[in-house]
Design an enzyme around this catalytic site. Structure first.
Site, short mmCIF file in Angstrom:
data_model
loop_
_atom_site.label_atom_id
_atom_site.label_comp_id
_atom_site.label_asym_id
_atom_site.label_seq_id
_atom_site.Cartn_x
_atom_site.Cartn_y
_atom_site.Cartn_z
CE LYS A 1 40.39 48.39 42.91
NZ LYS A 1 41.27 47.20 42.73
NE ARG B 1 35.31 42.97 42.81
CZ ARG B 1 34.89 43.53 43.92
NH1 ARG B 1 33.77 43.09 44.50
NH2 ARG B 1 35.56 44.51 44.47
CE LYS C 1 38.12 42.32 46.28
NZ LYS C 1 39.05 42.21 45.12
CE LYS D 1 38.99 49.37 38.88
NZ LYS D 1 39.79 48.14 39.00
CB SER E 1 33.55 45.96 34.28
OG SER E 1 33.35 45.89 35.69
CE1 TYR F 1 37.85 45.97 30.66
CE2 TYR F 1 36.57 47.63 31.83
CZ TYR F 1 37.46 46.58 31.84
OH TYR F 1 37.98 46.16 33.04
#
Length: 341
Positions: free
Chosen positions: A208, A218, A234, A265, A291, A330
């Protein structure tokens, strides 16, 4: 030597002409190497506490759903043949604190949603996120040190083990640690096994990356900003997008610790990682079309710059061709509708 005189009939002497097998639709169908099936798709869904379904502005077609509407969506997906959903909570800000304490509530939103789905659509596999970011005021995936400058690894893993056990007790089929802490897969596997949940699988977010593609998600779950700060960084736990060897190392460590799936990811910008991991790992490889990937296809299509359906389908085909066994996307529901005719 061939003559290039325009008055002569010019023909190449080619024993192999690959275009022979591209000449007609039936020939192209016969020789197609990669297919995206409904069974390859996992639908990420956002659950909220109450109220009418609420559109996510940056993700056209995606909604925050209350539990009743979530169950209805899951029924539709199951009828279409989508085998699994991944549930992410949009938490009431009043339930958040610095430690993400609500994640340890046996009756928290995610667990109530899991129980409702499993009661209504038992044949549908349910995946839950194991990370603290939806529950923390600071929006990070774990517990911070005293001055708030760093996510501490081992205490975070302890909390994640508690979360995974609660999720298994609620009936989840697959727990999916997305936090990127060291050692969390092995610790979660041990915690699950000790409590009798030997059949609860682990889908590890193994590679990730600290990506710019997560912004719309988010927004969807309400962790876009730490309280009163700029956008989250992060990088101390998610992976450097520049690092290929490290990504494969981390994923194989997760596999050794007991991961049943290893995940890459984002997907689209990391097809090389998917391919290399597929060659190196024996576990199924998952890829998350995140997303930002979804949003950019919608945005370009709305501007008339891309053909929406063709670009959507090509993006999924590329992820499958790279080696993904399953794809979190999605687009799952609309693609399933198309494939089912």
């Amino acid at each position: 030597m061939k003559s290039f005189d325009k008055t002569e009939d010019f023909k190449l002497d080619l024993p192999r002409r690959p275009r022979r097998l591209r000449r007609t639709a039936s020939l192209r169908s016969m020789t197609q190497e990669t297919y995206v099936r409904v069974e390859d798709l996992i639908a990420p869904l956002i659950v909220k506490e109450a109220g009418e379904k609420e559109p996510v502005g940056s993700m056209p077609g995606l909604f925050r759903l209350n539990i009743e509407d979530l169950v209805a969506e899951c029924r539709e997906l199951a009828v279409l043949g989508v085998p699994a959903v991944a549930i992410f909570p949009n938490m009431d800000p009043s339930l958040k604190d610095a430690l993400g304490s609500e994640a340890g509530n046996p009756d928290t939103l995610t667990l109530r949603a899991v129980r409702a789905i499993k009661a209504a659509v038992p044949e549908l596999s349910v995946i839950t996120d194991v990370a603290l970011d939806p529950y923390t005021t600071h929006g990070h995936d774990g517990v911070l040190n005293e001055d708030g400058s760093y996510v501490v690894n081992d205490e975070t893993v302890r909390r994640l083990c508690e979360m995974a056990v609660l999720q298994a007790e609620a009936g989840v089929d697959i727990v999916a640690p997305s936090d990127m802490m060291d050692g969390r897969v092995g610790a979660i596997r041990e915690a699950l096994d000790e409590r009798g949940f030997i059949d609860t699988a682990i889908m590890a977010y193994s590679a990730k990356f600290a990506s710019a593609y997560y912004g719309p998600y988010r927004e969807a779950v309400g962790s876009a900003k730490a309280a009163g700060t700029t956008l989250l960084g992060k990088e101390t736990y998610q992976m450097n997008p520049a690092n290929r060897r490290e990504a494969i190392m981390d994923a194989l460590m997760d596999e050794d610790e007991g991961a049943d799936f290893v995940m890459v990811k984002p997907a689209g910008a990391y097809l090389d990682i998917i391919r290399e991991l597929r060659d190196a790992a024996t576990s199924p490889v998952a890829a998350y079309q995140v997303s930002g990937e979804y949003a950019q296809i919608h945005a370009a299509a709305q501007l008339g710059w891309l053909d929406y359906e063709k670009t959507r389908d090509e993006s999924l085909l590329a992820i499958k061709r790279a080696g993904a066994d399953v794809i979190l996307t999605y687009f799952a529901k609309e693609v399933a509708k198309k494939l089912r005719g």
